[in-house]
Each structure stands twice: as structure tokens, then as C-alpha cells.
Scaffold this motif. Structure first.
Motif, PDB file in Angstrom:
ATOM      1  N   GLY A  62       0.813  -1.211   0.000  1.00 14.63           N
ATOM      2  CA  GLY A  62       0.000   0.000   0.000  1.00 14.63           C
ATOM      3  C   GLY A  62       0.841   1.253   0.000  1.00 14.63           C
ATOM      4  O   GLY A  62       2.050   1.209  -0.252  1.00 14.63           O
ATOM      5  N   LEU A  63       0.189   2.356   0.312  1.00 14.28           N
ATOM      6  CA  LEU A  63       0.840   3.660   0.379  1.00 14.28           C
ATOM      7  C   LEU A  63       1.114   4.009   1.828  1.00 14.28           C
ATOM      8  O   LEU A  63       0.210   3.913   2.680  1.00 14.28           O
ATOM      9  CB  LEU A  63      -0.065   4.719  -0.257  1.00 14.28           C
ATOM     10  CG  LEU A  63       0.378   6.178  -0.143  1.00 14.28           C
ATOM     11  CD1 LEU A  63       1.682   6.399  -0.895  1.00 14.28           C
ATOM     12  CD2 LEU A  63      -0.722   7.099  -0.668  1.00 14.28           C
ATOM     13  N   VAL A  64       2.340   4.431   2.113  1.00 10.77           N
ATOM     14  CA  VAL A  64       2.716   4.792   3.478  1.00 10.77           C
ATOM     15  C   VAL A  64       3.638   5.994   3.431  1.00 10.77           C
ATOM     16  O   VAL A  64       4.386   6.180   2.453  1.00 10.77           O
ATOM     17  CB  VAL A  64       3.384   3.591   4.190  1.00 10.77           C
ATOM     18  CG1 VAL A  64       4.684   3.202   3.507  1.00 10.77           C
ATOM     19  CG2 VAL A  64       3.588   3.867   5.665  1.00 10.77           C
ATOM     20  N   GLN A  65       3.598   6.815   4.472  1.00 10.05           N
ATOM     21  CA  GLN A  65       4.484   7.973   4.542  1.00 10.05           C
ATOM     22  C   GLN A  65       5.886   7.552   4.947  1.00 10.05           C
ATOM     23  O   GLN A  65       6.064   6.525   5.610  1.00 10.05           O
ATOM     24  CB  GLN A  65       3.929   8.981   5.543  1.00 10.05           C
ATOM     25  CG  GLN A  65       2.630   9.640   5.092  1.00 10.05           C
ATOM     26  CD  GLN A  65       2.194  10.740   6.039  1.00 10.05           C
ATOM     27  OE1 GLN A  65       2.642  10.817   7.181  1.00 10.05           O
ATOM     28  NE2 GLN A  65       1.319  11.599   5.557  1.00 10.05           N
ATOM     29  N   PRO A 117      11.459   6.587   0.836  1.00 12.43           N
ATOM     30  CA  PRO A 117      10.950   6.651  -0.545  1.00 12.43           C
ATOM     31  C   PRO A 117      11.653   5.664  -1.476  1.00 12.43           C
ATOM     32  O   PRO A 117      11.021   5.117  -2.395  1.00 12.43           O
ATOM     33  CB  PRO A 117      11.234   8.105  -0.944  1.00 12.43           C
ATOM     34  CG  PRO A 117      11.154   8.855   0.340  1.00 12.43           C
ATOM     35  CD  PRO A 117      11.751   7.925   1.362  1.00 12.43           C
ATOM     36  N   THR A 145      10.211   2.198  -2.358  1.00 14.62           N
ATOM     37  CA  THR A 145       9.084   2.060  -3.277  1.00 14.62           C
ATOM     38  C   THR A 145       9.410   1.064  -4.373  1.00 14.62           C
ATOM     39  O   THR A 145      10.429   1.185  -5.059  1.00 14.62           O
ATOM     40  CB  THR A 145       8.733   3.425  -3.892  1.00 14.62           C
ATOM     41  OG1 THR A 145       8.279   4.305  -2.862  1.00 14.62           O
ATOM     42  CG2 THR A 145       7.650   3.285  -4.950  1.00 14.62           C
ATOM     43  N   GLN A 149       2.360  -3.904  -4.536  1.00 13.18           N
ATOM     44  CA  GLN A 149       2.980  -2.582  -4.649  1.00 13.18           C
ATOM     45  C   GLN A 149       3.152  -1.955  -3.281  1.00 13.18           C
ATOM     46  O   GLN A 149       2.207  -1.911  -2.476  1.00 13.18           O
ATOM     47  CB  GLN A 149       2.128  -1.667  -5.521  1.00 13.18           C
ATOM     48  CG  GLN A 149       2.646  -0.239  -5.650  1.00 13.18           C
ATOM     49  CD  GLN A 149       3.921  -0.150  -6.456  1.00 13.18           C
ATOM     50  OE1 GLN A 149       4.026  -0.748  -7.532  1.00 13.18           O
ATOM     51  NE2 GLN A 149       4.895   0.611  -5.953  1.00 13.18           N
ATOM     52  N   VAL A 150       4.348  -1.445  -3.024  1.00  6.64           N
ATOM     53  CA  VAL A 150       4.640  -0.648  -1.840  1.00  6.64           C
ATOM     54  C   VAL A 150       5.101   0.723  -2.313  1.00  6.64           C
ATOM     55  O   VAL A 150       6.064   0.826  -3.076  1.00  6.64           O
ATOM     56  CB  VAL A 150       5.722  -1.310  -0.963  1.00  6.64           C
ATOM     57  CG1 VAL A 150       6.155  -0.360   0.158  1.00  6.64           C
ATOM     58  CG2 VAL A 150       5.209  -2.618  -0.383  1.00  6.64           C
ATOM     59  N   THR A 151       4.398   1.748  -1.875  1.00  5.53           N
ATOM     60  CA  THR A 151       4.737   3.113  -2.250  1.00  5.53           C
ATOM     61  C   THR A 151       4.977   3.928  -0.988  1.00  5.53           C
ATOM     62  O   THR A 151       4.101   3.980  -0.118  1.00  5.53           O
ATOM     63  CB  THR A 151       3.623   3.760  -3.085  1.00  5.53           C
ATOM     64  OG1 THR A 151       3.389   2.978  -4.261  1.00  5.53           O
ATOM     65  CG2 THR A 151       4.018   5.178  -3.498  1.00  5.53           C
ATOM     66  N   VAL A 152       6.159   4.522  -0.896  1.00  9.50           N
ATOM     67  CA  VAL A 152       6.512   5.341   0.255  1.00  9.50           C
ATOM     68  C   VAL A 152       6.601   6.790  -0.221  1.00  9.50           C
ATOM     69  O   VAL A 152       7.502   7.153  -0.972  1.00  9.50           O
ATOM     70  CB  VAL A 152       7.837   4.892   0.887  1.00  9.50           C
ATOM     71  CG1 VAL A 152       8.108   5.710   2.157  1.00  9.50           C
ATOM     72  CG2 VAL A 152       7.810   3.410   1.184  1.00  9.50           C
ATOM     73  N   SER A 153       5.650   7.588   0.222  1.00  7.24           N
ATOM     74  CA  SER A 153       5.576   8.968  -0.266  1.00  7.24           C
ATOM     75  C   SER A 153       4.781   9.818   0.707  1.00  7.24           C
ATOM     76  O   SER A 153       3.848   9.333   1.358  1.00  7.24           O
ATOM     77  CB  SER A 153       4.910   8.999  -1.638  1.00  7.24           C
ATOM     78  OG  SER A 153       4.731  10.330  -2.079  1.00  7.24           O
ATOM     79  N   SER A 154       5.161  11.072   0.792  1.00 10.36           N
ATOM     80  CA  SER A 154       4.408  12.007   1.614  1.00 10.36           C
ATOM     81  C   SER A 154       3.365  12.752   0.775  1.00 10.36           C
ATOM     82  O   SER A 154       2.626  13.573   1.307  1.00 10.36           O
ATOM     83  CB  SER A 154       5.357  13.009   2.273  1.00 10.36           C
ATOM     84  OG  SER A 154       6.134  13.673   1.296  1.00 10.36           O
TER      85      SER A 154
END
Length: 115
Positions: free
Chosen positions: A10-13, A87, A90, A110-115
Motif C-alpha cells: 500500500g501507500l505509506v508515509q 521513498p 518504493t 505494490q509498496v509506495t513510500v511517499s508524503s
């Protein structure tokens, strides 16, 4: 046909955590190693972490001290706890299980690291 099913992406900061899981659709006998690999856009697939049937682990330098791999032999399941995400983590993450000459792969999560 055995399938490996990943979950937990998933999406994580940045600085956050995720836990990936990968389970086999049916029992696989004589698994010698389980692992996680990842592939970022425009890059080759690379090893993240592996764990043998005896419990020995191996990590890529980029994730040492932040990621932890574990396995449940009875459930044919492997986990990847990812902490302090960056980031550059990702990517699409793939699980892998090796049993003798057979090499099984998941479809990727999918792993997305984004603010």
C-alpha cells in the motif's frame, strides 16, 4: 498449480511501517528457503531478505536494521515487517519459495513510500 498470494502492500508515509504476508495456496513440501524480492521502475529485481528452513536470515544492506523476515512453516507463509520506510523502498515486492528444484513466485504487491 501452487500459487503464492501476497498481501499488505500500500501507500505509506516516510518513516512508516508495513507488514507483507505471502501464503501458498496449498501445502508445499520440503521448502528450503523463503524470501522477498523487489523491483523498482526501471531497475532489476533485487533480493530484500531470505530465510532458510533452519531459520537463518539474510538481508540486503539497504534494509538491514529496518526490515525483518519471518516464516510460519506449518502455514507455508512468509512475512516481511518493514519499518522506517524510505521513498527508495518504493517497488513491487515479490515473495519466493524454493522447494528442491521448484521455484515459486507471487504476483507482486505494490509498496509506495511517499508524503
Amino acid at each position: 498449480q501452487v500459487q503464492l498470494v501476497e498481501s499488505g502492500g500500500g501507500l505509506v508515509q516516510p518513516g512508516g511501517s508495513l507488514r507483507l504476508s505471502c501464503a501458498a495456496s496449498r501445502i508445499i513440501f520440503r521448502i528450503t528457503a523463503m524470501g522477498w524480492y523487489r523491483q523498482a521502475p526501471g531497475k532489476q529485481r533485487e533480493l530484500v531478505a531470505t530465510v532458510t528452513s533452519g531459520g537463518s536470515t539474510n538481508y540486503a544492506d539497504a534494509v538491514k536494521g529496518r526490515f525483518a523476515i519471518s516464516r510460519d512453516n506449518a502455514k507455508n507463509t512468509v512475512y516481511l515487517q518493514m519499518n522506517s520506510l524510505k521513498p527508495e523502498d518504493t517497488a513491487v515486492y515479490y515473495c519466493n519459495m524454493i522447494a528442491g528444484v521448484r521455484d515459486y513466485w507471487g504476483q507482486g504487491t505494490q509498496v509506495t513510500v511517499s508524503s
